[in-house]
Design a protein around this motif. Sequence first.
Motif, PDB file in Angstrom:
ATOM      1  N   LEU A 141       0.834  -1.200   0.000  1.00 29.06           N
ATOM      2  CA  LEU A 141       0.000   0.000   0.000  1.00 29.06           C
ATOM      3  C   LEU A 141       0.871   1.252   0.000  1.00 29.06           C
ATOM      4  CD1 LEU A 141      -2.839   1.113   0.067  1.00 29.06           C
ATOM      5  CD2 LEU A 141      -2.780   1.000   2.550  1.00 29.06           C
ATOM      6  N   PHE A 142       1.957   1.221   0.809  1.00 28.48           N
ATOM      7  CA  PHE A 142       2.854   2.376   0.824  1.00 28.48           C
ATOM      8  C   PHE A 142       3.566   2.533  -0.505  1.00 28.48           C
ATOM      9  CE2 PHE A 142       2.207   2.172   5.364  1.00 28.48           C
ATOM     10  CZ  PHE A 142       2.201   3.518   5.699  1.00 28.48           C
ATOM     11  N   LEU A 143       4.011   1.398  -1.068  1.00 26.42           N
ATOM     12  CA  LEU A 143       4.730   1.471  -2.344  1.00 26.42           C
ATOM     13  C   LEU A 143       3.844   1.999  -3.465  1.00 26.42           C
ATOM     14  CD1 LEU A 143       6.753  -1.865  -2.233  1.00 26.42           C
ATOM     15  CD2 LEU A 143       7.599   0.448  -1.871  1.00 26.42           C
ATOM     16  N   LEU A 144       2.538   1.762  -3.345  1.00 20.23           N
ATOM     17  CA  LEU A 144       1.615   2.220  -4.388  1.00 20.23           C
ATOM     18  C   LEU A 144       1.436   3.731  -4.360  1.00 20.23           C
ATOM     19  CD1 LEU A 144      -1.111  -0.569  -4.166  1.00 20.23           C
ATOM     20  CD2 LEU A 144       0.291  -0.073  -6.154  1.00 20.23           C
ATOM     21  N   LYS A 145       1.935   4.372  -3.319  1.00 20.13           N
ATOM     22  CA  LYS A 145       1.820   5.830  -3.145  1.00 20.13           C
ATOM     23  C   LYS A 145       0.402   6.313  -3.438  1.00 20.13           C
ATOM     24  CE  LYS A 145       6.615   6.755  -4.397  1.00 20.13           C
ATOM     25  NZ  LYS A 145       6.894   5.479  -5.112  1.00 20.13           N
ATOM     26  N   ALA A 171      -8.039  -4.335   1.760  1.00 16.96           N
ATOM     27  CA  ALA A 171      -9.101  -3.601   1.075  1.00 16.96           C
ATOM     28  C   ALA A 171      -8.537  -2.374   0.382  1.00 16.96           C
ATOM     29  CB  ALA A 171     -10.192  -3.204   2.071  1.00 16.96           C
ATOM     30  N   ALA A 172      -7.601  -1.695   1.036  1.00 15.18           N
ATOM     31  CA  ALA A 172      -7.049  -0.464   0.476  1.00 15.18           C
ATOM     32  C   ALA A 172      -6.265  -0.755  -0.795  1.00 15.18           C
ATOM     33  CB  ALA A 172      -6.165   0.232   1.510  1.00 15.18           C
ATOM     34  N   VAL A 226      -5.793  -0.058  -6.637  1.00 14.82           N
ATOM     35  CA  VAL A 226      -5.421  -0.577  -7.957  1.00 14.82           C
ATOM     36  C   VAL A 226      -6.631  -1.070  -8.750  1.00 14.82           C
ATOM     37  CG1 VAL A 226      -4.099  -2.352  -9.156  1.00 14.82           C
ATOM     38  CG2 VAL A 226      -3.107  -1.170  -7.191  1.00 14.82           C
ATOM     39  N   LEU A 227      -7.467  -1.881  -8.099  1.00 12.78           N
ATOM     40  CA  LEU A 227      -8.492  -2.595  -8.861  1.00 12.78           C
ATOM     41  C   LEU A 227      -9.744  -1.761  -9.096  1.00 12.78           C
ATOM     42  CD1 LEU A 227      -8.100  -6.087  -7.151  1.00 12.78           C
ATOM     43  CD2 LEU A 227      -6.990  -5.224  -9.205  1.00 12.78           C
ATOM     44  N   LEU A 228     -10.163  -1.016  -8.090  1.00  8.28           N
ATOM     45  CA  LEU A 228     -11.398  -0.221  -8.234  1.00  8.28           C
ATOM     46  C   LEU A 228     -11.330   0.747  -9.419  1.00  8.28           C
ATOM     47  CD1 LEU A 228     -14.202   0.657  -7.105  1.00  8.28           C
ATOM     48  CD2 LEU A 228     -12.997   2.179  -5.547  1.00  8.28           C
ATOM     49  N   PRO A 229     -10.232   1.557  -9.523  1.00  6.64           N
ATOM     50  CA  PRO A 229     -10.189   2.475 -10.672  1.00  6.64           C
ATOM     51  C   PRO A 229     -10.082   1.743 -12.008  1.00  6.64           C
ATOM     52  CG  PRO A 229      -8.469   2.984  -9.057  1.00  6.64           C
ATOM     53  CD  PRO A 229      -9.064   1.688  -8.646  1.00  6.64           C
ATOM     54  N   ALA A 230      -9.509   0.525 -12.007  1.00  8.31           N
ATOM     55  CA  ALA A 230      -9.350  -0.206 -13.261  1.00  8.31           C
ATOM     56  C   ALA A 230     -10.625  -0.938 -13.664  1.00  8.31           C
ATOM     57  CB  ALA A 230      -8.194  -1.197 -13.139  1.00  8.31           C
ATOM     58  N   GLY A 231     -11.675  -0.827 -12.844  1.00 13.32           N
ATOM     59  CA  GLY A 231     -12.929  -1.494 -13.183  1.00 13.32           C
ATOM     60  C   GLY A 231     -12.883  -2.995 -12.974  1.00 13.32           C
ATOM     61  N   ILE A 232     -12.019  -3.450 -12.053  1.00 15.86           N
ATOM     62  CA  ILE A 232     -11.926  -4.881 -11.781  1.00 15.86           C
ATOM     63  C   ILE A 232     -12.582  -5.160 -10.435  1.00 15.86           C
ATOM     64  CG2 ILE A 232     -10.352  -6.799 -11.334  1.00 15.86           C
ATOM     65  CD1 ILE A 232      -8.256  -5.190 -12.995  1.00 15.86           C
ATOM     66  N   SER A 233     -13.630  -6.002 -10.423  1.00 17.78           N
ATOM     67  CA  SER A 233     -14.172  -6.391  -9.122  1.00 17.78           C
ATOM     68  C   SER A 233     -13.752  -7.836  -8.857  1.00 17.78           C
ATOM     69  CB  SER A 233     -15.689  -6.228  -9.077  1.00 17.78           C
ATOM     70  OG  SER A 233     -16.279  -6.905 -10.135  1.00 17.78           O
ATOM     71  N   VAL A 234     -13.193  -8.037  -7.671  1.00 17.63           N
ATOM     72  CA  VAL A 234     -12.511  -9.289  -7.354  1.00 17.63           C
ATOM     73  C   VAL A 234     -13.487 -10.460  -7.294  1.00 17.63           C
ATOM     74  CG1 VAL A 234     -11.302 -10.504  -5.520  1.00 17.63           C
ATOM     75  CG2 VAL A 234     -10.608  -8.207  -6.147  1.00 17.63           C
ATOM     76  N   ALA A 272       1.595  -7.444  -6.554  1.00 13.15           N
ATOM     77  CA  ALA A 272       2.583  -7.648  -7.615  1.00 13.15           C
ATOM     78  C   ALA A 272       2.911  -6.331  -8.282  1.00 13.15           C
ATOM     79  CB  ALA A 272       2.045  -8.641  -8.641  1.00 13.15           C
ATOM     80  N   GLN A 273       1.890  -5.518  -8.508  1.00 13.83           N
ATOM     81  CA  GLN A 273       2.139  -4.229  -9.150  1.00 13.83           C
ATOM     82  C   GLN A 273       3.044  -3.349  -8.291  1.00 13.83           C
ATOM     83  OE1 GLN A 273      -1.248  -2.233 -10.808  1.00 13.83           O
ATOM     84  NE2 GLN A 273      -0.329  -0.208 -10.551  1.00 13.83           N
ATOM     85  N   ALA A 274       2.824  -3.408  -6.967  1.00 14.22           N
ATOM     86  CA  ALA A 274       3.585  -2.531  -6.085  1.00 14.22           C
ATOM     87  C   ALA A 274       4.994  -3.045  -5.856  1.00 14.22           C
ATOM     88  CB  ALA A 274       2.863  -2.378  -4.755  1.00 14.22           C
ATOM     89  N   GLY A 275       5.132  -4.341  -5.620  1.00 15.80           N
ATOM     90  CA  GLY A 275       6.427  -4.824  -5.154  1.00 15.80           C
ATOM     91  C   GLY A 275       7.076  -5.872  -6.032  1.00 15.80           C
ATOM     92  N   GLY A 276       6.479  -6.168  -7.169  1.00 17.01           N
ATOM     93  CA  GLY A 276       7.106  -7.122  -8.081  1.00 17.01           C
ATOM     94  C   GLY A 276       7.074  -8.552  -7.581  1.00 17.01           C
ATOM     95  N   GLN A 277       7.924  -9.363  -8.196  1.00 14.50           N
ATOM     96  CA  GLN A 277       7.885 -10.796  -7.932  1.00 14.50           C
ATOM     97  C   GLN A 277       8.242 -11.141  -6.493  1.00 14.50           C
ATOM     98  OE1 GLN A 277       9.727 -13.339 -10.733  1.00 14.50           O
ATOM     99  NE2 GLN A 277       8.792 -12.385 -12.504  1.00 14.50           N
ATOM    100  N   LEU A 278       9.162 -10.361  -5.907  1.00 12.35           N
ATOM    101  CA  LEU A 278       9.558 -10.658  -4.533  1.00 12.35           C
ATOM    102  C   LEU A 278       8.358 -10.508  -3.601  1.00 12.35           C
ATOM    103  CD1 LEU A 278      11.815 -11.333  -2.562  1.00 12.35           C
ATOM    104  CD2 LEU A 278      12.177  -8.875  -2.267  1.00 12.35           C
ATOM    105  N   ALA A 279       7.669  -9.365  -3.736  1.00 11.57           N
ATOM    106  CA  ALA A 279       6.485  -9.128  -2.902  1.00 11.57           C
ATOM    107  C   ALA A 279       5.436 -10.218  -3.147  1.00 11.57           C
ATOM    108  CB  ALA A 279       5.897  -7.759  -3.199  1.00 11.57           C
ATOM    109  N   LEU A 280       5.303 -10.600  -4.397  1.00 14.10           N
ATOM    110  CA  LEU A 280       4.324 -11.632  -4.739  1.00 14.10           C
ATOM    111  C   LEU A 280       4.670 -12.951  -4.045  1.00 14.10           C
ATOM    112  CD1 LEU A 280       1.874 -12.398  -6.479  1.00 14.10           C
ATOM    113  CD2 LEU A 280       3.457 -13.074  -8.271  1.00 14.10           C
TER     114      LEU A 280
END
Lengths: 111, 159, 409
Positions: free
Chosen positions: C155-159, C239-240, C245-253, C264-272
């Motif tokens: 969440l922090f990395l996503l700024k 949730a945050a 990431v997902l809400l603005p992209a129109g993706i509902s989980v 994954a978007q925020a921290g890449g493969q390591l975070a994943l």
Amino acid sequence: MILTDVLGSDVVDNSGQRLGEVSDVRFAVDASPGQLLSKARMVGIVVSPRTASSFLGYERRGITQPWPVAQLLRWRHRGSFLVLWEDIAVIGPREVVLRPGFTAYESTLAF
Amino acid sequence: MSKSSRSLAVVLALLAVIAGLVSGCSPRPSADTLEGPAKEVSSAVRAASLAVDLRMTDSTTASAASTAADDMLGEVEAATDKIHGFDAPTQEERTLRNDVLASFSAISRALLHARDVLTASSGEPAASSDGQARLATVQAELRTATDQLDSLMTKAGIQ
Amino acid sequence: MKRLLGVALGILTAIGGFVDIGDLVTNAVVGSRFGLSLAWVVVIGVLGICLFANMSGRVAAVSGRATFEVIRERMGPRAGLANLGASFLINLMTVTAEIGGIALALQLASGVSYMLWVPFALLAVWLVIWRVKFSIMENVTGLVGLSLVVFAVALFLLKPDWGALAGQAFTPSVSGEESVGAYWYYAIALFGAAMTPYEVFFFSSGAVEEGWKVKDLVQSRINVLMGFPLGGFLSIAIAACAAVVLLPAGISVTTLSEVVLPVAQAGGQLALAVLILGIVAATFGAALETTLSSGYTLAQFFGWPWGKFRRPAAASRFHVAMMVVLLAGVAVLATGVDPILVTEYSVVFSAIALPLTYLPILIVANDPQYMGKHVNGRAVNVAGLVYLVIILVASLAAIPLMIATGAGA
């Protein structure tokens, strides 16, 4: 006979007038000694006019908390009374018949 | 005895009411009924696009990305089945339904390609120009299919 | 020093143990559809579980009775049996969801279909329940599950625009796309996910397993009061991430593979990788807890010997019950039903069954015959009653809302 047969059955007096339902059965642990404790002796039945559901422990006078729950359960069981074993005429498959002139004791427990 | 049968009857009656309510909500064919499945598919294809994007920047693994594409394929299949379940009495509704179905199948195809490319991308470094090119191709296909669905949804007054 | 370590360990395992597949999925779904506008429910749910976990722990430590023994004694055989039936079914649903969660997470890691991982997950859960000591089992899964903190890091990395997030959280409103019914349906689901009854069955039985005495209550209180709120904070971070990431992209989980996209978007493969490890540990831990809970509830109701502190041969019915539950869960998964769907229903049904668990605890925690001088104080009782009302409302509203919204569609 097991307790489930009695619990929830209707209670009527000798003229057939419905008094309520058996909501509890009282025991005293004071009969002949058993291995660990004395054997339990059936004292009587608790008749509740409106419901055969459990008192959830609020049959004891000292239990008053949480207050709304205690009040609700007391109100649901208002008018319930204890009938001794000696005052029961018949425990039938459908209903329990009481002897004429039975005594309705206070059903709350003191502690 | 009478008591337990009475409570049984109450429970059965309640269940019947619930069943009636649930079946009472059976699909009515219109833009409204297409709305749910269309939105599901729109969300699914966007999620797959995001997964491909992430794979292109090497942010995600081939396994996770291809799992996402595979899951989204399942979503689209489920939505397609739902629409097949609706009947469309008027000509207008039939046309709309067929357009939506065509769009879904374009998306399915794109997702299938995406899944295959993502799965295959596990061996090679994602930065390899070959892999990037293949990912870019499926990304473009996904985008085209998304745009097609979006315009169809706008036309039908969904969103 | 050793004590401090013990406290720290307790808090950490409570954080890691708080989040399970229900929290994970429900929070991500809610974040992707409603942003942070339901964060207040997580707060209410966490306070509630703190309150009642504490209460059940106190009852267990003082009276030596776990929650279902209390339910059996207080409600009598009939109402108790109905309660057992409901609790057991919901537990079974949750076991199914957690095993499905393990398998789905392993699919994310390997790309191999989750169906092939299900038998593996079953075997692993059963072996651990059969062989591993209670405290080791709890601490290891709790600590590894702590890697879910990666959600907060992500969440922090996503700024994100913090102001906008805070705005969603503090002035909740239903966005134009979603219906008010769905909003409240998910409010109930989130509440059920945070307050799932198995947590209390497990917590109180665990207190008996570990032989808590009254003097251990301070430690357990610290664990709960620190660990669960931090776990709730983690839930909000999930949730945050979805909201950013997902809400603005129109993706509902709708799947676990979507839940991990923001990280994954925020921290890449390591975070994943860290996240998948965390999900496996959290769902594995929760699978253990729910399986044990079904064994606990059955054994406690019927008066069988129970507990992992006994050798399996000395608590045979307890262990057989758990095997049956695990097999039943796997049988449900074998039908090909979507584990995420099972999860979503399990949290709502948990919410429906909440009064069945929490009312008896509240009553017994007030009973001096069980509790002596450790009965509830006034403040705890007022809070307990407020929660009882909330729980009742949620429970009664759940089914009508489920029907009206088509399960939140």
